[in-house]
Write a protein that holds these residues in place. Structure first.
Motif, PDB file in Angstrom:
ATOM      1  N   ASN A 203     -11.467   6.709  -9.358  1.00  0.00           N
ATOM      2  CA  ASN A 203     -11.585   7.757  -8.358  1.00  0.00           C
ATOM      3  C   ASN A 203     -12.137   6.637  -7.275  1.00  0.00           C
ATOM      4  O   ASN A 203     -13.138   5.938  -7.398  1.00  0.00           O
ATOM      5  CB  ASN A 203     -12.474   8.770  -8.492  1.00  0.00           C
ATOM      6  N   LEU A 204     -11.612   6.772  -6.117  1.00  0.00           N
ATOM      7  CA  LEU A 204     -11.910   6.105  -5.056  1.00  0.00           C
ATOM      8  C   LEU A 204     -13.081   6.608  -4.066  1.00  0.00           C
ATOM      9  O   LEU A 204     -13.029   7.855  -4.067  1.00  0.00           O
ATOM     10  CB  LEU A 204     -10.799   5.475  -3.996  1.00  0.00           C
ATOM     11  N   GLU A 205     -14.017   5.841  -3.472  1.00  0.00           N
ATOM     12  CA  GLU A 205     -14.994   6.410  -2.628  1.00  0.00           C
ATOM     13  C   GLU A 205     -14.533   6.872  -1.129  1.00  0.00           C
ATOM     14  O   GLU A 205     -15.003   7.864  -0.799  1.00  0.00           O
ATOM     15  CB  GLU A 205     -16.149   5.321  -2.413  1.00  0.00           C
ATOM     16  N   HIS A 206     -13.462   6.487  -1.018  1.00  0.00           N
ATOM     17  CA  HIS A 206     -12.805   6.877   0.575  1.00  0.00           C
ATOM     18  C   HIS A 206     -11.582   7.324   0.365  1.00  0.00           C
ATOM     19  O   HIS A 206     -10.827   6.771  -0.440  1.00  0.00           O
ATOM     20  CB  HIS A 206     -12.734   5.331   1.334  1.00  0.00           C
ATOM     21  N   ASP A 207     -11.382   8.275   1.164  1.00  0.00           N
ATOM     22  CA  ASP A 207      -9.969   9.045   1.205  1.00  0.00           C
ATOM     23  C   ASP A 207      -8.954   8.198   2.041  1.00  0.00           C
ATOM     24  O   ASP A 207      -7.814   8.379   1.827  1.00  0.00           O
ATOM     25  CB  ASP A 207      -9.994  10.211   1.827  1.00  0.00           C
ATOM     26  N   HIS A 208      -9.554   7.226   2.965  1.00  0.00           N
ATOM     27  CA  HIS A 208      -8.677   6.323   3.587  1.00  0.00           C
ATOM     28  C   HIS A 208      -9.462   5.131   3.732  1.00  0.00           C
ATOM     29  O   HIS A 208     -10.620   4.849   3.660  1.00  0.00           O
ATOM     30  CB  HIS A 208      -8.432   6.887   5.032  1.00  0.00           C
ATOM     31  N   ILE A 209      -8.492   4.080   3.719  1.00  0.00           N
ATOM     32  CA  ILE A 209      -8.946   2.541   4.122  1.00  0.00           C
ATOM     33  C   ILE A 209      -8.325   2.272   5.147  1.00  0.00           C
ATOM     34  O   ILE A 209      -7.256   2.603   5.684  1.00  0.00           O
ATOM     35  CB  ILE A 209      -8.699   1.775   2.815  1.00  0.00           C
ATOM     36  N   HIS A 210      -8.742   0.955   5.727  1.00  0.00           N
ATOM     37  CA  HIS A 210      -8.016   0.579   7.122  1.00  0.00           C
ATOM     38  C   HIS A 210      -7.786  -0.876   6.833  1.00  0.00           C
ATOM     39  O   HIS A 210      -8.795  -1.815   6.460  1.00  0.00           O
ATOM     40  CB  HIS A 210      -9.134   0.860   7.950  1.00  0.00           C
ATOM     41  N   LEU A 211      -6.530  -1.272   6.998  1.00  0.00           N
ATOM     42  CA  LEU A 211      -5.854  -2.415   6.841  1.00  0.00           C
ATOM     43  C   LEU A 211      -5.597  -3.018   8.364  1.00  0.00           C
ATOM     44  O   LEU A 211      -4.952  -2.768   9.074  1.00  0.00           O
ATOM     45  CB  LEU A 211      -4.800  -2.412   6.112  1.00  0.00           C
ATOM     46  N   TRP A 212      -6.397  -4.345   8.370  1.00  0.00           N
ATOM     47  CA  TRP A 212      -6.036  -5.229   9.554  1.00  0.00           C
ATOM     48  C   TRP A 212      -5.126  -6.534   8.995  1.00  0.00           C
ATOM     49  O   TRP A 212      -4.832  -6.602   7.944  1.00  0.00           O
ATOM     50  CB  TRP A 212      -7.360  -5.744  10.034  1.00  0.00           C
ATOM     51  N   ASP A 213      -4.864  -7.165  10.408  1.00  0.00           N
ATOM     52  CA  ASP A 213      -4.210  -8.555  10.074  1.00  0.00           C
ATOM     53  C   ASP A 213      -4.507  -9.423   8.842  1.00  0.00           C
ATOM     54  O   ASP A 213      -5.764  -9.596   8.827  1.00  0.00           O
ATOM     55  CB  ASP A 213      -4.364  -9.220  11.411  1.00  0.00           C
ATOM     56  N   GLY A 214      -3.563  -9.761   8.079  1.00  0.00           N
ATOM     57  CA  GLY A 214      -4.142 -10.620   6.798  1.00  0.00           C
ATOM     58  C   GLY A 214      -4.693 -11.970   7.529  1.00  0.00           C
ATOM     59  O   GLY A 214      -5.579 -12.772   6.581  1.00  0.00           O
ATOM     60  N   GLY A 215      -4.354 -12.564   8.692  1.00  0.00           N
ATOM     61  CA  GLY A 215      -4.875 -13.724   9.169  1.00  0.00           C
ATOM     62  C   GLY A 215      -6.482 -13.487   9.488  1.00  0.00           C
ATOM     63  O   GLY A 215      -6.984 -14.719   9.583  1.00  0.00           O
ATOM     64  N   VAL A 216      -7.012 -12.519   9.596  1.00  0.00           N
ATOM     65  CA  VAL A 216      -8.559 -12.389   9.714  1.00  0.00           C
ATOM     66  C   VAL A 216      -9.198 -12.796   8.497  1.00  0.00           C
ATOM     67  O   VAL A 216     -10.202 -13.573   8.410  1.00  0.00           O
ATOM     68  CB  VAL A 216      -9.064 -10.832   9.894  1.00  0.00           C
ATOM     69  N   TYR A 217      -8.641 -12.571   7.155  1.00  0.00           N
ATOM     70  CA  TYR A 217      -8.980 -13.154   5.876  1.00  0.00           C
ATOM     71  C   TYR A 217      -8.515 -14.697   5.531  1.00  0.00           C
ATOM     72  O   TYR A 217      -9.363 -15.464   5.287  1.00  0.00           O
ATOM     73  CB  TYR A 217      -8.701 -12.328   4.821  1.00  0.00           C
ATOM     74  N   ASP A 218      -7.259 -14.894   5.688  1.00  0.00           N
ATOM     75  CA  ASP A 218      -6.639 -16.100   5.465  1.00  0.00           C
ATOM     76  C   ASP A 218      -5.385 -16.259   6.437  1.00  0.00           C
ATOM     77  O   ASP A 218      -4.359 -15.787   5.850  1.00  0.00           O
ATOM     78  CB  ASP A 218      -6.435 -16.180   3.997  1.00  0.00           C
ATOM     79  N   ASN A 219      -5.602 -16.847   7.129  1.00  0.00           N
ATOM     80  CA  ASN A 219      -4.096 -16.912   8.199  1.00  0.00           C
ATOM     81  C   ASN A 219      -3.003 -17.831   7.479  1.00  0.00           C
ATOM     82  O   ASN A 219      -2.042 -17.723   7.934  1.00  0.00           O
ATOM     83  CB  ASN A 219      -4.593 -17.582   9.501  1.00  0.00           C
ATOM     84  N   LEU A 220      -3.414 -18.374   6.521  1.00  0.00           N
ATOM     85  CA  LEU A 220      -2.285 -19.359   5.920  1.00  0.00           C
ATOM     86  C   LEU A 220      -1.632 -18.403   4.565  1.00  0.00           C
ATOM     87  O   LEU A 220      -0.551 -18.973   4.376  1.00  0.00           O
ATOM     88  CB  LEU A 220      -2.912 -20.514   5.186  1.00  0.00           C
ATOM     89  N   GLY A 221      -2.209 -17.425   4.399  1.00  0.00           N
ATOM     90  CA  GLY A 221      -1.792 -16.755   3.073  1.00  0.00           C
ATOM     91  C   GLY A 221      -1.730 -17.604   1.623  1.00  0.00           C
ATOM     92  O   GLY A 221      -0.626 -17.592   0.775  1.00  0.00           O
TER      93      GLY A 221
END
Length: 373
Positions: A203-221
Motif C-alpha cells: 500500500n502506497l502512502e500517496h494516492d498520486h505521485i508527480h514525475l518530472w524530467d528524467g534529466g533532473v536526476y540523471d540527464n545521461l540516462g
C-alpha cells in the motif's frame, strides 16, 4: 568476440528537439554499420525518449533493422518532425485550458504528441528487446523513476506492471522539464504495487505521485546500462555502452534577473548549473571506463572532428578525411547552442543537427580503441 556478437546498450540524454534529432544521427551511423540489430538496451531521457517513441511509431511498434531505419524510418521521421510544431500545439491547448498554465502541461504535451506525431500504443505492444528504460524523476522521493516493457517505478515507492501504460504518457513524463512542461501526475491507485522481486502487494502512502524530467536526476540516462564505481562496468546483458550527450549544459555567463519573470529564470539557471555539474561528474567517470576497458563510446554534442581526433591514435589518412568531410567548429557550436525547446526546426537546422550526431559518432569510433572494432 566478433563485432556482430557485441550486445550494445545506448544511453541517450535530454535536450529538447535538439536531442531528438542529434540521437537520430547517432542511429544513422549505427545503421550504416549494420549495428541496429545489436542494440539490446536503450535508456532515454526527455528529447531522447521522444526519438525512441517516434522510431517505434514509424516502424509499426517494432525496432527497425539497419536497412529499415535508413530506407524507411529516418526519412519518415524527418517529414513528421518538420511538419508539426508540438510545443505550439501544447501552448495553444493550454491557453484553451488556462487553469493548466500554472500546473502540469505533461498531459497536454502527451495529447499534442499523439495528434501531431501519431505516437500511440503501450509498453505491452513493444518487443521484449531492445529493453527500453524511459527515465523520469519522482518528486516525492527524488529518485529515478523508470518506465519499461516489464515494470515501472522507483526502488523507494515500488513497481507496477506497465504493459498497459501508454507510451506517450511515459514520454511526456520524461520530457516534463520544470518551467517548460511540468510534472506528470500519476494516479497510483490504478495499479498494483510491489517491491522489487516481491509478490506481495504494498500500500502506497500517496494516492498520486508527480514525475518530472528524467534529466533532473540523471540527464545521461546512464544508470540503466552502466554500473558506476570500482572502475565501472556494463550492466547485465550489455557488452558495450554508447552514451550520446546532446545536452547544451549551462550557459557560460548569465546576468541575474531583476523582474519577477527574470527571477524565475534565475531559478532555472541554478537547476541548469546543478544538472551540468552532475553530468560532468558522471561523464568523467564513464570516460575513464571507456579508456581503460575499451567497452564504450562517449558522443558529446558540440565537439568538432578536430577536437575529437586531436591527440587520438588513428591513421593520418583517415584523420584528414574526417577533418575534410565533417562540420567545422562554428557549426558544431551552433548545434550545441540550438535552443532547448520542442518547437519545430527548419529543414536546414534539422539537417545540421542530424549530420552533427552522425559525424560525431563516426569520429569517436575512429579515434578510440574499442571491442566494437
Amino acid at each position: 568476440m566478433g563485432k556482430k556478437d557485441v550486445k550494445i546498450g545506448v544511453a541517450l540524454s535530454g535536450g529538447g528537439i535538439r536531442a531528438t534529432i542529434f540521437h537520430l544521427g547517432l542511429f544513422k551511423w549505427l545503421a550504416e554499420n549494420e549495428l541496429m540489430e545489436n542494440i539490446k538496451h536503450i535508456s532515454s531521457v526527455s528529447g531522447a525518449s521522444i526519438a525512441i517513441g517516434l522510431i517505434y511509431t514509424y516502424n509499426n511498434m517494432k525496432w527497425p533493422t539497419s536497412r529499415e531505419y535508413l530506407e524507411e524510418v529516418l526519412p519518415n521521421l524527418k517529414t513528421a518532425i518538420l511538419k508539426e510544431d508540438v510545443q505550439n500545439k501544447t501552448l495553444i491547448t493550454s491557453l484553451k485550458k488556462p487553469w493548466k498554465l500554472f500546473g502540469s502541461k505533461s498531459n497536454i504535451l502527451a495529447e499534442a504528441m499523439e495528434k501531431c506525431w501519431k505516437i500511440k500504443g503501450t509498453f505491452g505492444e513493444l518487443p521484449a528487446y531492445p529493453a527500453w528504460s524511459v527515465n523520469c524523476t519522482t518528486f516525492e522521493t527524488g529518485k529515478n523513476f523508470r518506465f519499461s516493457q516489464k515494470f515501472s517505478g522507483d526502488y523507494k515507492i515500488g513497481y507496477f506492471d506497465s504493459k498497459d501504460f501508454p507510451l506517450v504518457n511515459a514520454i511526456a513524463s520524461s520530457a516534463g522539464f520544470p518551467f517548460l512542461v511540468g510534472m506528470y501526475k500519476l494516479d497510483t491507485r490504478k495499479y498494483n504495487w510491489y517491491d522489487y522481486g516481491s509478490k506481495d502487494k504494498k500500500n502506497l502512502e500517496h494516492d498520486h505521485i508527480h514525475l518530472w524530467d528524467g534529466g533532473v536526476y540523471d540527464n545521461l540516462g546512464l544508470e540503466a546500462i552502466y554500473k558506476m564505481g570500482n572502475g565501472g562496468a556494463c550492466r547485465k546483458g550489455v557488452d558495450f555502452c554508447i552514451v550520446s550527450n546532446a545536452s547544451a549544459g549551462s550557459a557560460e555567463f548569465t546576468e541575474s534577473g531583476r523582474s519577477i519573470l527574470e527571477k524565475l529564470g534565475d531559478t532555472k539557471r541554478l537547476l541548469d548549473i546543478a544538472m551540468d555539474q552532475i553530468g560532468a561528474l558522471r561523464s568523467r567517470e564513464y570516460m575513464a571506463f571507456v579508456t581503460e576497458k575499451k567497452a564504450g563510446m562517449y558522443v558529446q554534442i558540440g565537439n568538432s572532428a578536430e577536437k575529437i581526433t586531436s591527440g587520438a591514435k588513428l591513421d593520418e589518412k583517415i584523420k584528414q578525411e574526417l577533418l575534410k568531410e565533417c562540420l567545422k567548429e562554428e557549426d558544431c557550436v551552433k548545434v550545441k547552442t540550438y535552443k532547448t525547446t520542442l518547437n519545430k526546426p527548419n529543414e536546414r537546422d534539422y539537417n545540421l543537427i542530424l549530420r552533427h550526431g552522425y559525424e560525431n559518432a563516426k569520429c569517436v569510433y575512429y579515434s578510440y580503441d574499442s571491442i566494437l572494432k
